[in-house]
Design a protein around this motif. Sequence first.
Motif: not given
Lengths: 378, 378
Positions: B366-369, B276-281, B297-299
């Motif tokens: 992850f899929t959506l991103s 999930s963190t990679l997906g958000i990244g 944005t990450t912050f």
Amino acid sequence: MNSKIYAIMKKEMLHIIRDPRSLFMAIGMPMIFIVLFGYAINMDIDNVKIVVCDHDKTAKSREYISGFVASGYFNIISYTDRENDLVLSLDKGTAKAGLIIPVGFSDKLMKNKETKVQVVVDGSDTNSTNIAVGYVRGISFLYTAKLTVETLNKNGLAKIKQTPGIEANIKIFYNQEMKSRNFIIPGLIAVIMSVIMGILTSLTIVREKEKGTFEQLIVTPVKPHEVIIGKIIPYWVLGMFDMFLVVLVGTLVFGVPLKGNIVLLFFVTGIFAFSGLGIGLVVSALANTQQVANQVAMLISFLPVFILSGFMFPVKSMPLIIQVFTVVVPAKYFLLVLRGIFLKGSGLLVLFGELAILTVFGFLFMFIASKNFKKKLK
Amino acid sequence: MKKIFNLAKKEFIQTFRDKKMLPIIFVAPVIQLILLGYAVTTDVKHVYISVVDRDNSVESRELVGAALNSGYFDLKPGVEKESEIEESLKTGKSDFVLYFPPNYSKNIKMNKKATFQIIADGSDATLTGIGLNYLNEIVQRKNKEIRDKVMSSRAGLLGKSITFPQVSPEVKVMYNPELKSANYMVPGVMALILTLMTMLLTSMSITKEKENGTLEQLVVSPLKPYEIIFGKTLPFVLIGMLDVILVVSGGILVFNIPMLGSVWLLAACSLIFIMSTLGIGLFISTISRTQQQAMLTTFMFIFPAMILSGFVFPITNMPEPAQYITYFIPLRYFLTIIRGIILKGNGIEILWPEIAALIVFGIVIFTLSSMRFRKKLG
């Protein structure tokens, strides 16, 4: 103002304005911070979930349990007859504490003996645990006191007008309702200023290095100090604006009192900004990529403000070694000033020492920054 | 597969080409661990207390002695008169002032209610609140002592000997019997570092290619979009996992935190969480043009997540709407899992709901991103 400084400043302003998201964040971030800290975080522990296992099931045991409900600190989520279930709730984390009342609770009390109850708590969160245990003791003391009076009545001894004993008359200054938001929101100014000053500034010079425009700056007739001043003024203004926003929303929306002088507040914040900017510039001068600059800036500007300044965790309670480190965290002094001005209405006279230290830090960091910057230019 | 490996290799070389990156990836977590482990003591100690004793009696000194013996208070002399009390609180010389009126001991001796005053500085609400709790407990204990003495002597006068009933809680602290805050913080630091490293490095490394214009080159290469995604994210998974090992061993060696559960389960859950963190990244990289944007944005993603996840502040204390928001924060589930595994020795049979939630979040995000990333590439 020097026209070269003005030109650099204008260029940097355009950078900020052309990137609406960065601008939005510089303004949106304070808002998000203030909502999170003003609204979501409640450091007062008052809703401890507890499972009750009453083996005794008597009027006395129910009376004792009702003390937990009446205290307002506990929230009984379920009753059970099996201690295993109680432990399971703690394992799952659905409850933070369990109360086990043994058989014979009432009997022993009737015989005027001491009776023990077992309280099982989840100790992983030490702070909540300590407080919850304090509440349990308090409730038991109260109940014991009540029983004492009953016993006296039964024995026909209670012809005392006043219950003997001592009573603390508590008077709280400065933050009467002891709301955590009243001491967190003024502190937020320090956090936000550090983030804006430290992190944004740290990226500004590295960005030029990465893009190769830094050389262009070097060959122009602009002097190093002119570059520095021109680059920091826009961020300084942005930071002051953020501070104004926090003061506005904090006092109007969240009702944080501002007892002191608002001019003094702006003045000290303006001085504090220089240490933040200095840190950002040093990072910028040393780092070659934005990734590195960003990570270092987080480490030396954000983290200390958040953890070592007393923003949330009292500095006094830290181990001595850590306290030594906090001496060089400018935000620590700024925080004292912020809380002094907001909550105590302190003036220049009381805050003079902190103000002097902040000024020294501001000069020191700016000096280190321009030293490093010059070397890089040659 | 070979292509993914090659891209990952390139990413590794690129990350570590900057010599300063290496210490940051491995030193930063250690500094964070030490800072948070040592400095974030939510236990309150060294609360400054001053005494204005107008009674000057054995009784008043006894109470002050009891407070000092508790180990939580430091006596700060130098406050002599009532008029100096406020000044002392304002300058921060003392946090609490105890004021004993002249008739304090006389009232105790006459079996009346003896009142004394606690004047507290409320500006640091945490410190004051906990300090008051300590004082309250001392007062209650003293009260019990006085009452028992008075009652027994009274009963003795009438020729009766009675004992008094008493409820005494026996507290059993589970999972963290010594109540060390490091035990609570270190697993949290682990989760935080994992989030920071994977999310931030991913989002910045992809936007860096965008900024440099090398992303187009990747697109026209024979690499398929999913190969680009895996190749770019794989190195950060490895770095993140290395950091986990570093922080866990540091926590065990330096802070003596227990490791009660299965290390393998912890590793597996960390991998699931990284999805999930990679997906958000990845997602952040699709909406950012510059590294500065990506970083900010990450912050903005990490900061609220950190505050609302229960990392420092218990979720149960938050207002209800805020609690609902926490269900959408993967970090929340991961924190429950690591604290459960490390401190409670929980296994899958207890943690399955959280693990399931993490898997669902991981796959969806992850899929959506990735889909969005592919669209942007095309």
